[in-house]
Enzyme design. Structure first.
Site, mmCIF file in Angstrom:
data_model
loop_
_atom_site.group_PDB
_atom_site.id
_atom_site.type_symbol
_atom_site.label_atom_id
_atom_site.label_comp_id
_atom_site.label_asym_id
_atom_site.label_seq_id
_atom_site.Cartn_x
_atom_site.Cartn_y
_atom_site.Cartn_z
ATOM 1 N N LYS A 139 53.407 36.162 43.683
ATOM 2 C CA LYS A 139 52.037 35.910 44.171
ATOM 3 C C LYS A 139 51.961 34.466 44.621
ATOM 4 O O LYS A 139 52.664 33.600 44.098
ATOM 5 C CB LYS A 139 51.021 36.183 43.060
ATOM 6 N N GLY B 172 31.920 43.662 44.304
ATOM 7 C CA GLY B 172 32.729 43.185 45.421
ATOM 8 C C GLY B 172 32.430 44.002 46.661
ATOM 9 O O GLY B 172 32.023 45.169 46.582
ATOM 10 N N GLY C 257 34.627 43.114 49.561
ATOM 11 C CA GLY C 257 35.733 42.679 50.417
ATOM 12 C C GLY C 257 36.475 43.913 50.891
ATOM 13 O O GLY C 257 35.953 45.030 50.856
ATOM 14 N N ASN C 258 37.708 43.707 51.303
ATOM 15 C CA ASN C 258 38.491 44.805 51.891
ATOM 16 C C ASN C 258 38.684 45.972 50.921
ATOM 17 O O ASN C 258 38.531 47.135 51.298
ATOM 18 C CB ASN C 258 39.838 44.247 52.353
HETATM 19 N N1 GLU Z 1 47.565 41.644 47.363
HETATM 20 C C1 GLU Z 1 47.766 43.035 47.077
HETATM 21 C C2 GLU Z 1 47.919 43.268 45.589
HETATM 22 O O1 GLU Z 1 47.472 42.510 44.775
HETATM 23 C C3 GLU Z 1 48.893 43.608 47.906
HETATM 24 C C4 GLU Z 1 50.230 42.952 47.722
HETATM 25 C C5 GLU Z 1 51.268 43.362 48.734
HETATM 26 O O2 GLU Z 1 50.985 44.181 49.599
HETATM 27 O O3 GLU Z 1 52.361 42.842 48.635
HETATM 28 O O4 GLU Z 1 48.404 44.271 45.173
#
Ligand code: GLU
Length: 428
Positions: free
Chosen positions: A107, A219, A221-222
């Protein structure tokens, strides 16, 4: 994130430690898996439109890559912290393992507020981030994706910078790209849809008809928007949505007792999820305090915003009618609150299972990029549904067999898979 006493990393480690005890995980694996393998901390100088230069702080954490390259989003948030990113990178490892895709966990984050930055400033920030990280990421090392307040355009700027540095086209280096530029159809809606696929399976297991249910969401958001779309398409009714208002710097709950019109609500929000208050009132919404989303008389609550939203302080506000909590966000429940949910009759669909649809579709995006052949949307969503439904079934079966809390069952499966990969590689 404003709660200074909450630490997401401590929460992620507590969840891990409890399950490591339960499965009697051997000591070297415990030490290895309760912390990230690698982390990068760096500064990013950005030329601002007014001629000044601002120095931003960036992070990328790779928790584990035993099952495949590290994978996970990059967040933009003014209150981002390294401990939050550490926790999120751990949760990514468990997420990829529970849906059984050949990827590890990572992350990233930048301490910034994109809502206050022009597109040009955001582009230079994205490119600066990649200049600092480019040697330590890529299709076989670590693959970023969108997350809180980042989108397909940010991903493409980042990929473009990576490709300039590495002198070639590497579409598998970043996922969540725009469709037509290496992105997958269905990726935008994948996380939200995945949330509802797991909810649908949970309701089936509980013998509840989804079309007879009501829900309240945190929320917009997306993730929340697309979860709301599919849930209402399946016949459910959303009574309330809570979201941040960036003008007033506080959250509001938008409520409509006979059900919100999600399409119309989505049409009046900005790209970062702030709903236009005046237009919402015109749509007949009641305007309530932000935290009221949790106290609605509904069957399902879906925290789809940030971490640490369900706590011992607000748990008693949850209506007795609520039967399911579906965690669209990462880490929305504080560990002490888990103890209260365990003792209640509420069924939990835990975050790294519930919201795994995004990364699963990212994996499909990489596969399509590697073949340079792209699938129709229906095919992507069908494969996504299959993966999510199977993962839910595996966790539910184990929870039933061993009398485990759903979060713990998901952890048992995920930790065992990662531990096995580490052992097979001969790391311990
Ligand atoms: N940010 C998204 C998550 O927390 C997707 C991560 C990704 O596609 O690598 O799962």
């Amino acid at each position: 994130m404003a709660d200074k006493t909450y630490n997401a990393y401590a929460a992620a480690q507590k969840q891990f430690d409890d399950v490591a005890d339960l499965i009697k995980l051997e000591e070297p694996l415990r030490v290895l898996l309760r912390q990230p393998s690698r982390e990068y901390h760096f500064t990013i100088p950005v030329k601002m439109d007014d001629g000044s230069t601002k120095i931003f702080k960036g992070f990328r954490v790779q928790h584990n890559d035993a099952r495949g390259p590290a994978k996970g989003g990059i967040r933009f948030h003014p209150e981002e912290t390294i401990d939050t990113i550490r926790a999120l990178s751990m949760w990514m490892t468990w997420k990829c393992a529970v849906v059984d895709i050949p990827l590890g966990g990572g992350k990233g984050g930048i301490v910034c507020d994109p809502r206050e930055m022009t597109p040009g400033e955001q582009e230079r920030l994205c490119r600066g981030y990649i200049r600092q990280l480019s040697r330590n990421m890529g299709p076989v090392q670590d693959v970023p994706a969108p997350d809180v307040m980042t989108n397909a355009q940010h991903m493409l700027w980042m990929l473009d910078e990576y490709e300039v540095i590495h002198n070639g086209r590497y579409p598998g280096a970043i996922t969540g790209k725009p469709v037509g530029m290496g992105g997958s159809l269905g990726r935008t809606e994948a996380t939200g849809y995945g949330v509802i696929y797991t909810l649908r399976e949970a309701l089936k297991a509980l013998g509840i008809d989804i079309a007879s249910t009501t829900a309240s969401l945190q929320g917009f958001g997306n993730v929340a928007e697309h979860a709301a779309r599919l849930y209402t398409a399946l016949g459910g009714k959303i009574i309330a949505v809570s979201c941040w208002d960036n003008k007033d710097k506080k959250a509001y709950t938008y409520r409509k007792a006979d059900g919100l019109d999600i399409e119309r609500l989505a049409a009046i929000k900005d790209p970062f999820g702030t709903i236009d208050k005046e237009k919402a009132l015109d749509l007949g919404c009641e305007l309530l305090p932000g935290e009221d989303w949790i106290a609605q008389d509904v069957d399902i609550i879906l925290p789809c915003a940030l971490e640490n939203q369900l706590t011992v302080d607000n748990f008693n506000k949850i209506s007795k009618q609520v039967k399911v909590i579906c965690e669209g966000a990462n880490g929305p429940t504080a560990p002490e609150c888990d103890e209260l949910i365990k003792k209640s009759n509420i069924f939990l669909v835990p975050d790294f299972l519930c919201n795994a649809g995004g990364v699963t579709c990212s994996y499909f995006e990489q596969v399509q990029c590697n073949m340079n052949y792209f699938w129709p949307r229906e095919e992507v969503l069908e494969k996504l549904d299959y993966k999510m439904t199977n993962a839910f079934a595996g966790v539910y079966r184990l929870a039933q067999e061993k009398g485990l809390y759903m979060r713990d069952a998901a952890y048992v499966i995920a930790i065992n898979r990662v531990a096995e990969a580490v052992r097979l590689r001969g790391w311990v």
